[in-house]
Write an enzyme that holds these catalytic residues in place. Structure first.
Site, PDB file in Angstrom:
ATOM      1  N   GLN A   1       0.951  -1.376   0.206  1.00 55.61           N
ATOM      2  CA  GLN A   1      -0.074   0.075   0.158  1.00 55.61           C
ATOM      3  C   GLN A   1       0.813   1.251  -0.056  1.00 55.61           C
ATOM      4  OE1 GLN A   1      -3.095   0.039   2.750  1.00 55.61           O
ATOM      5  NE2 GLN A   1      -3.818   2.024   2.145  1.00 55.61           N
ATOM      6  N   PHE A   2       1.291   1.788  -1.350  1.00 59.04           N
ATOM      7  CA  PHE A   2       2.146   2.790  -1.256  1.00 59.04           C
ATOM      8  C   PHE A   2       1.441   4.051  -0.832  1.00 59.04           C
ATOM      9  CE2 PHE A   2      -0.424   3.866  -5.029  1.00 59.04           C
ATOM     10  CZ  PHE A   2      -0.353   5.390  -5.301  1.00 59.04           C
ATOM     11  N   THR A   3      -0.026   4.155  -0.529  1.00 62.86           N
ATOM     12  CA  THR A   3      -0.450   5.446  -0.352  1.00 62.86           C
ATOM     13  C   THR A   3      -0.249   5.624   1.447  1.00 62.86           C
ATOM     14  OG1 THR A   3      -2.323   4.071   0.460  1.00 62.86           O
ATOM     15  CG2 THR A   3      -2.555   5.211  -1.702  1.00 62.86           C
TER      16      THR A   3
END
Length: 145
Positions: free
Chosen positions: A78-80
């Site tokens: 989850q790069f967010t």
């Protein structure tokens, strides 16, 4: 690396409507590799999470680890988690590792956790995923190494 660890009764991840991984009784780990991260951070994070005592013992106290209970881990990239909201209302993600590095470190982390004796299931790196979970507690722990 940044991670959100949630104690779950169940969790699954789907891509294009099809479940690709699911667990019962364990942890959902949302993970993001940051610029400058290395395998060492992945190893350190895997060791910490494998020993994290967030499961109840017979007295009802959070005294047991994932390994103690024979639980599973669902690891989802989850790069967010790298979102920077310090300027304006639209988050910036420039502090996240580039996709090639991010995928390598994500896979390394999952392998390190497996190597510590934790059964690991994973999402699909870079895919648009739907994550379904039943948070147990709720118990949610944040890591920022």
């Amino acid at each position: 690396m940044k991670a959100v660890v949630q104690r779950v009764s169940r969790a699954s991840v789907s891509v294009e409507g099809a479940v690709i991984a699911e667990i019962t009784h364990g942890v959902l780990i949302l993970i993001c590799a940051m610029q400058g991260d290395s395998e060492a951070q992945g190893d350190q994070l895997a060791a910490k999470i494998s020993k994290l005592r967030i499961f109840k013992d017979e007295a009802g106290k959070m005294n047991l680890s994932l390994k103690d209970i024979g639980g599973e881990a669902l690891v989802v990239s989850q790069f967010t988690l790298a979102g920077d909201t310090s300027r304006g209302n639209r988050p910036g993600f420039s502090s996240a590792a580039p996709p090639g590095d991010g995928q390598r470190l994500y896979e390394h982390f999952a392998a390190a956790l497996t190597g510590l004796g934790v059964p690991v299931h994973t999402g699909q790196f870079g895919a648009d995923m739907a994550v379904d979970l039943l948070n147990d507690g709720p118990v949610t722990i944040l890591y920022d190494l």
